[in-house]
Design a protein around this motif. Structure first.
Motif, PDB file in Angstrom:
ATOM      1  N   VAL A  74      42.571  38.907  33.451  1.00 19.00           N
ATOM      2  CA  VAL A  74      42.748  39.270  32.032  1.00 19.00           C
ATOM      3  C   VAL A  74      44.244  39.230  31.742  1.00 19.00           C
ATOM      4  O   VAL A  74      45.048  39.209  32.661  1.00 19.00           O
ATOM      5  CB  VAL A  74      42.212  40.683  31.697  1.00 19.00           C
ATOM      6  CG1 VAL A  74      40.724  40.690  31.574  1.00 19.00           C
ATOM      7  CG2 VAL A  74      42.685  41.708  32.722  1.00 19.00           C
ATOM      8  N   HIS A  75      44.600  39.202  30.466  1.00 22.95           N
ATOM      9  CA  HIS A  75      46.019  39.150  30.065  1.00 22.95           C
ATOM     10  C   HIS A  75      46.704  37.913  30.642  1.00 22.95           C
ATOM     11  O   HIS A  75      47.876  37.963  31.041  1.00 22.95           O
ATOM     12  CB  HIS A  75      46.771  40.409  30.515  1.00 22.95           C
ATOM     13  CG  HIS A  75      46.292  41.678  29.881  1.00 22.95           C
ATOM     14  ND1 HIS A  75      46.870  42.214  28.760  1.00 22.95           N
ATOM     15  CD2 HIS A  75      45.277  42.514  30.201  1.00 22.95           C
ATOM     16  CE1 HIS A  75      46.245  43.340  28.422  1.00 22.95           C
ATOM     17  NE2 HIS A  75      45.262  43.535  29.285  1.00 22.95           N
ATOM     18  N   ALA A  76      45.974  36.788  30.700  1.00 22.62           N
ATOM     19  CA  ALA A  76      46.536  35.587  31.321  1.00 22.62           C
ATOM     20  C   ALA A  76      47.705  35.033  30.510  1.00 22.62           C
ATOM     21  O   ALA A  76      48.669  34.521  31.066  1.00 22.62           O
ATOM     22  CB  ALA A  76      45.451  34.522  31.451  1.00 22.62           C
ATOM     23  N   GLY A 357      40.420  54.043  38.348  1.00 20.81           N
ATOM     24  CA  GLY A 357      39.915  52.720  38.731  1.00 20.81           C
ATOM     25  C   GLY A 357      40.990  51.659  38.636  1.00 20.81           C
ATOM     26  O   GLY A 357      41.066  50.745  39.465  1.00 20.81           O
ATOM     27  N   ARG A 358      41.848  51.774  37.625  1.00 16.22           N
ATOM     28  CA  ARG A 358      42.933  50.790  37.472  1.00 16.22           C
ATOM     29  C   ARG A 358      43.841  50.828  38.694  1.00 16.22           C
ATOM     30  O   ARG A 358      44.355  49.796  39.118  1.00 16.22           O
ATOM     31  CB  ARG A 358      43.743  51.096  36.201  1.00 16.22           C
ATOM     32  CG  ARG A 358      43.000  50.830  34.919  1.00 16.22           C
ATOM     33  CD  ARG A 358      43.865  51.167  33.704  1.00 16.22           C
ATOM     34  NE  ARG A 358      44.885  50.155  33.454  1.00 16.22           N
ATOM     35  CZ  ARG A 358      45.899  50.308  32.600  1.00 16.22           C
ATOM     36  NH1 ARG A 358      46.033  51.443  31.932  1.00 16.22           N
ATOM     37  NH2 ARG A 358      46.774  49.344  32.417  1.00 16.22           N
ATOM     38  N   ASN A 359      44.044  52.018  39.214  1.00 12.95           N
ATOM     39  CA  ASN A 359      44.953  52.129  40.357  1.00 12.95           C
ATOM     40  C   ASN A 359      44.489  51.276  41.542  1.00 12.95           C
ATOM     41  O   ASN A 359      45.304  50.808  42.331  1.00 12.95           O
ATOM     42  CB  ASN A 359      45.094  53.589  40.788  1.00 12.95           C
ATOM     43  CG  ASN A 359      45.868  54.394  39.771  1.00 12.95           C
ATOM     44  OD1 ASN A 359      46.622  53.831  38.975  1.00 12.95           O
ATOM     45  ND2 ASN A 359      45.689  55.701  39.779  1.00 12.95           N
ATOM     46  N   PHE A 360      43.192  51.047  41.657  1.00 16.38           N
ATOM     47  CA  PHE A 360      42.699  50.137  42.696  1.00 16.38           C
ATOM     48  C   PHE A 360      42.913  48.682  42.266  1.00 16.38           C
ATOM     49  O   PHE A 360      43.440  47.848  43.010  1.00 16.38           O
ATOM     50  CB  PHE A 360      41.206  50.394  42.970  1.00 16.38           C
ATOM     51  CG  PHE A 360      40.553  49.266  43.713  1.00 16.38           C
ATOM     52  CD1 PHE A 360      40.811  49.073  45.064  1.00 16.38           C
ATOM     53  CD2 PHE A 360      39.726  48.357  43.058  1.00 16.38           C
ATOM     54  CE1 PHE A 360      40.252  48.000  45.748  1.00 16.38           C
ATOM     55  CE2 PHE A 360      39.164  47.282  43.738  1.00 16.38           C
ATOM     56  CZ  PHE A 360      39.427  47.110  45.087  1.00 16.38           C
ATOM     57  N   SER A 361      42.540  48.379  41.035  1.00 19.24           N
ATOM     58  CA  SER A 361      42.439  46.982  40.605  1.00 19.24           C
ATOM     59  C   SER A 361      43.777  46.248  40.580  1.00 19.24           C
ATOM     60  O   SER A 361      43.870  45.086  40.971  1.00 19.24           O
ATOM     61  CB  SER A 361      41.797  46.945  39.217  1.00 19.24           C
ATOM     62  OG  SER A 361      41.573  45.636  38.810  1.00 19.24           O
ATOM     63  N   TYR A 362      44.818  46.913  40.130  1.00 19.34           N
ATOM     64  CA  TYR A 362      46.093  46.201  39.942  1.00 19.34           C
ATOM     65  C   TYR A 362      46.708  45.779  41.270  1.00 19.34           C
ATOM     66  O   TYR A 362      47.296  44.708  41.378  1.00 19.34           O
ATOM     67  CB  TYR A 362      47.080  47.053  39.121  1.00 19.34           C
ATOM     68  CG  TYR A 362      46.676  47.126  37.669  1.00 19.34           C
ATOM     69  CD1 TYR A 362      45.593  47.912  37.277  1.00 19.34           C
ATOM     70  CD2 TYR A 362      47.321  46.393  36.699  1.00 19.34           C
ATOM     71  CE1 TYR A 362      45.181  47.964  35.962  1.00 19.34           C
ATOM     72  CE2 TYR A 362      46.917  46.444  35.373  1.00 19.34           C
ATOM     73  CZ  TYR A 362      45.843  47.230  35.010  1.00 19.34           C
ATOM     74  OH  TYR A 362      45.436  47.271  33.704  1.00 19.34           O
TER      75      TYR A 362
HETATM   76 FE1  HDD Z   1      44.373  46.131  32.757  1.00 18.68          FE
HETATM   77  C1  HDD Z   1      46.260  43.447  33.551  1.00 18.68           C
HETATM   78  C2  HDD Z   1      46.577  46.941  30.226  1.00 18.68           C
HETATM   79  C3  HDD Z   1      42.296  48.673  31.729  1.00 18.68           C
HETATM   80  C4  HDD Z   1      42.479  45.638  35.469  1.00 18.68           C
HETATM   81  N1  HDD Z   1      46.069  45.335  32.019  1.00 18.68           N
HETATM   82  C5  HDD Z   1      46.699  44.216  32.495  1.00 18.68           C
HETATM   83  C6  HDD Z   1      47.872  43.961  31.727  1.00 18.68           C
HETATM   84  C7  HDD Z   1      47.960  44.941  30.789  1.00 18.68           C
HETATM   85  C8  HDD Z   1      46.834  45.810  30.979  1.00 18.68           C
HETATM   86  C9  HDD Z   1      49.035  45.103  29.742  1.00 18.68           C
HETATM   87  C10 HDD Z   1      48.815  42.782  31.924  1.00 18.68           C
HETATM   88  C11 HDD Z   1      49.923  43.129  32.874  1.00 18.68           C
HETATM   89  C12 HDD Z   1      50.886  41.963  32.962  1.00 18.68           C
HETATM   90  O1  HDD Z   1      51.508  41.653  31.945  1.00 18.68           O
HETATM   91  O2  HDD Z   1      50.969  41.394  34.036  1.00 18.68           O
HETATM   92  N2  HDD Z   1      44.386  47.477  31.226  1.00 18.68           N
HETATM   93  C13 HDD Z   1      45.428  47.715  30.374  1.00 18.68           C
HETATM   94  C14 HDD Z   1      45.174  48.924  29.627  1.00 18.68           C
HETATM   95  C15 HDD Z   1      43.970  49.402  30.039  1.00 18.68           C
HETATM   96  C16 HDD Z   1      43.474  48.503  31.055  1.00 18.68           C
HETATM   97  C17 HDD Z   1      46.112  49.533  28.602  1.00 18.68           C
HETATM   98  C18 HDD Z   1      43.224  50.627  29.605  1.00 18.68           C
HETATM   99  C19 HDD Z   1      43.798  51.716  29.267  1.00 18.68           C
HETATM  100  N3  HDD Z   1      42.686  46.965  33.446  1.00 18.68           N
HETATM  101  C20 HDD Z   1      41.991  48.024  32.900  1.00 18.68           C
HETATM  102  C21 HDD Z   1      40.901  48.407  33.772  1.00 18.68           C
HETATM  103  C22 HDD Z   1      40.964  47.548  34.854  1.00 18.68           C
HETATM  104  C23 HDD Z   1      42.074  46.656  34.612  1.00 18.68           C
HETATM  105  C24 HDD Z   1      39.922  49.526  33.518  1.00 18.68           C
HETATM  106  C25 HDD Z   1      40.096  47.473  36.066  1.00 18.68           C
HETATM  107  C26 HDD Z   1      39.486  48.491  36.610  1.00 18.68           C
HETATM  108  N4  HDD Z   1      44.330  44.726  34.207  1.00 18.68           N
HETATM  109  C27 HDD Z   1      43.480  44.755  35.260  1.00 18.68           C
HETATM  110  C28 HDD Z   1      43.776  43.698  36.294  1.00 18.68           C
HETATM  111  C29 HDD Z   1      45.015  42.981  35.670  1.00 18.68           C
HETATM  112  C30 HDD Z   1      45.224  43.734  34.374  1.00 18.68           C
HETATM  113  C31 HDD Z   1      42.633  42.848  36.693  1.00 18.68           C
HETATM  114  C32 HDD Z   1      44.958  41.470  35.517  1.00 18.68           C
HETATM  115  C33 HDD Z   1      46.267  40.947  35.999  1.00 18.68           C
HETATM  116  C34 HDD Z   1      46.926  42.080  36.608  1.00 18.68           C
HETATM  117  O3  HDD Z   1      46.142  43.193  36.485  1.00 18.68           O
HETATM  118  O4  HDD Z   1      47.994  42.077  37.163  1.00 18.68           O
HETATM  119  O5  HDD Z   1      44.076  44.264  37.509  1.00 18.68           O
END
Ligand code: HDD
Length: 686
Positions: A74-76, A357-362
């Motif tokens: 996401v956010h590609a 959950g985000r803390n795992f994913s990133y």
């Molecule tokens: Fe996320 C990217 C913001 C929920 C998993 N997210 C990503 C980016 C932003 C956000 C700004 C781009 C970062 C960059 O520029 O590299 N995301 C959010 C916000 C959320 C949110 C504000 C809710 C409050 N995200 C969210 C959840 C998950 C993720 C619930 C998974 C459990 N997000 C990701 C990711 C990404 C990401 C898959 C894709 C690329 C990356 O992390 O580096 O891990």
């Protein structure tokens, strides 16, 4: 590595010779072997087959074949810039984080803005949430505030994130639509997730079609925890408020901008920073303690809720300034790795299940995307403060650890050790309970804040929300999904539900979806409206001026001066990019050719035409469209007398209104620019 390329010149025989002697560095292979001919591969004879021994060719193609890395799931699509964060007010009452307590300290930052759903090559003005991710390179390690331009989120538990994103992105069988939520899968999922309704109001509002990254707010979304020196804990919500003010485009503009300039937001940030007009945001915090949090009607751990600014004021504590573009997009913007897990002593996570959950994913995603656990060795991700750890080896390790001991404790007297004084200590929050896979009942109110958001908008903004819902749901093929979505709107506002039902041609307004909790009428929050908080300046905006041969250059000069005084940029548009000649024979260069620069690219427009020029413009389709669109998009318009008399009637069926100004060499420009600070002449739309 430097990037200067050697110039080569083809000779008659198709060979080339290098001209390193004219000041360029000699081009080499990756391992430093000088290259004599970079234009031709090695062959048998002049017209024969290639030789596999050509190590220069093989190395170059091998590397090229592997240039792409997986795009972010996401956010590609994103764009980043460097800058600084300067603290103006200490938060030492609530945190021990140095970045938030040392007033005057300038912390280096990198910010990446993004859209969420589209692929890397999608257009900038998709109707979508914008990412607003900030990496602070603090003295105590990197702190990443990975936020959006919307303060709430679609879902409450991170386990639903893959479903949300699958539903939002292109449908798996047909691989379209790209970068839009206007399709069945998205609205099917959303209409089955009542918790998304607050976010739906935000994404259907003008927040998702910002005029520029510079003109939007940012939010940390979650409730975070701050801990001070005495070990006292407070809750905090982070806000970024643009000093430039908020501004959005109209939907019809967004659609057209995507065609005319798919890089509109990138170009805008690039242009502003290159010309020294550095965008700034104030960092605001809403701070409250756990007891106060318990007094809200909602749960502060629920990311689908916001804390109204009217209830907890936003305290401004510092300023972020973006003042430097990257040297290389891939090395920096593409390889930057944000992580919600990157926090510093004094700033901690809360139990928000989305954040957990985000803390795992990133962290996990960076391994896939950047290919190695050593992604923090990449300069854009590396901390700027000293660091010392015993993690080692792995693909592409760039560090060269010294010494014998790569473990601790050790008796060699080597290596880093913990520091209880400076180090990160988790707040000893009391946790207890059974192990359960449940959603807290305190998360069950899905409509009250959606209603608060909708009712806090101006009438114009309410119309835009209704229009957006009708547009998106009209793209949904299944009538049952359209109806199910409207059944949620009934709980938000019956008036909105009726307008949307009518716009969709439904026979009747569907019965309300059964709310898990009764909807509460809360106080309104005027802070949530863009238009009620509109800026009163045209600074940082763009004026497009369409000119023709034979004009009085003084009219243009007066307009340019007034625009400069207002802090705006002027772009000259003409039928030919070579420009025009004024009535006194003066050559005036154009920045843009008319049909490459439609008026949607500008915040306000002017047409300065001679008598002949005005007549001619009236016959040119692109010129008529230029003015007609500016009028339809409620822009302030300035016209030379001839343009008003001859050109206007050919382009616009209505008479000029109070949003239209007449320009002469000594009159009109200042009044026009003063009006432009209001951005749009909304009365025209009424
Ligand atoms: Fe996320 C990217 C913001 C929920 C998993 N997210 C990503 C980016 C932003 C956000 C700004 C781009 C970062 C960059 O520029 O590299 N995301 C959010 C916000 C959320 C949110 C504000 C809710 C409050 N995200 C969210 C959840 C998950 C993720 C619930 C998974 C459990 N997000 C990701 C990711 C990404 C990401 C898959 C894709 C690329 C990356 O992390 O580096 O891990």
């Amino acid at each position: 590595m430097t990037r200067k390329t050697s110039k080569t010149q083809p000779t008659d025989g198709g060979e080339t010779h290098q001209t390193a002697q004219d000041g360029h560095e000699t081009m080499t292979t990756q391992v430093g072997m000088p290259i004599a001919d970079g234009q031709n591969s090695l062959k048998v004879g002049r017209r024969g087959p290639h030789l596999i021994e050509d190590q220069i060719f093989r190395e170059k193609l091998f590397h090229f074949d592997h240039e792409r890395i997986p795009e972010r799931v996401v956010h590609a699509r994103g764009y980043g810039a460097h800058g600084t964060f300067e603290l103006t007010q200490s938060l030492d009452d609530v945190t021990r984080a140095k970045v938030l307590t040392e007033v005057g300290e300038k912390t280096e930052v990198f910010v990446r803005f993004s859209t969420v759903a589209g692929n890397k090559g999608s257009a900038d003005l998709a109707r979508d949430v914008r990412g607003f991710a900030v990496k602070f390179y603090t003295k105590e390690g990197n702190w990443d505030l990975v936020g959006n331009n919307i303060p709430v989120f679609f879902i409450q538990d991170a386990i639903k994130f893959p479903d949300l994103i699958h539903a939002a992105k292109q449908e798996p069988d047909r691989a379209f639509p790209q970068a839009q939520t206007a399709h069945d899968n998205f609205w099917d999922f959303i209409s089955l997730m009542p918790e998304a309704m607050h976010m739906v109001m935000w994404i259907m509002s003008d927040r998702t079609i910002p005029r520029s990254f510079r003109f939007m707010e940012g939010f940390g979304v979650h409730t975070f925890r701050l801990v001070n020196d005495a070990g006292k804990s407070s809750f905090v919500k982070f806000h970024w408020k643009p000093q430039q003010g908020m501004q959005s485009v109209l939907w019809d503009e967004a659609v057209k901008i995507n065609g005319a300039d798919p890089d509109f937001h990138r170009r805008d940030l690039w242009d502003a920073i290159q010309k020294g007009d550095y965008p700034k945001w104030d960092l605001g915090v809403q701070i409250f303690d756990e007891d106060f949090a318990d007094s809200f009607d909602f749960d502060v751990l629920d990311a689908t809720k916001l804390v109204p600014e009217e209830q907890v004021p936003v305290r401004m504590v510092g300023t972020l300034t973006l003042d430097r573009m990257v040297d290389n997009f891939f090395a920096e913007t593409e390889q930057v790795a944000f992580q919600t897990g990157n926090i510093v002593p004094g700033i901690e996570h809360s139990n928000d299940p989305l954040l957990q959950g985000r803390n795992f994913s990133y962290l996990d995603t960076q391994l896939k995307r950047l290919g190695s656990p050593n992604f923090n060795h990449i300069p854009i991700n590396a901390p700027r403060c000293p660091f010392a750890h015993l993690q080692q080896d792995g693909h592409m390790a760039m560090h060269k650890p010294q010494g014998r001991a790569n473990y601790e404790p050790n008796s060699h007297g080597e290596g880093p050790r913990e520091n209880p004084e400076r180090g990160f200590r988790s707040y000893p929050a009391e946790e207890q309970g059974e192990k359960l896979r449940v959603r807290s009942e305190t998360f069950a109110d899905h409509y009250s804040q959606a209603r608060m958001f909708y009712l806090s908008q101006t009438d114009t903004e309410k119309d835009h929300i209704a229009d957006a819902l009708i547009f998106e749901l009209s793209k949904v093929e299944a009538v049952s999904i359209r109806e199910r979505m409207v059944s949620h709107l009934v709980n938000i506002d019956i008036g909105l539900a009726e307008i949307v039902a009518d716009g969709l041609g439904l026979n009747e307004v569907p019965v309300a979806a059964e709310p898990a909790r009764p909807v509460i009428d809360t106080d309104l929050s005027p802070a949530l409206s863009i238009l009620a908080n509109a800026p009163d300046t045209f600074s940082g905006r763009k004026l497009g001026v369409l000119v023709t041969d034979g004009i009085d250059a003084k009219v243009l000069e007066a307009l340019k001066l007034a625009a400069e005084d207002a802090g705006a940029t002027v772009e000259i548009v003409a039928e030919k990019v070579g420009g025009i000649t004024s009535n006194r024979g003066q050559r005036i260069e154009a920045d843009q050719k008319l049909d490459g620069a439609p008026s949607v690219l500008y915040d306000a427009v002017a047409v300065i035409a001679s008598d002949e020029g005005a007549t001619r413009l009236g016959r040119v389709h692109a010129a008529r469209g230029w003015l007609a669109d500016a009028h339809a998009h409620l822009k302030f318009i300035a016209l030379s007398e001839a343009a008003q008399a001859e050109f206007w009637p050919k382009a616009v069926p209505d008479d000029p209104d109070a949003g239209v100004f007449v320009l002469s060499a000594d009159d009109g420009a200042e009044d026009f620019l003063t009006a432009c600070a209001r951005m749009r002449f909304w009365d025209r739309g009424a």
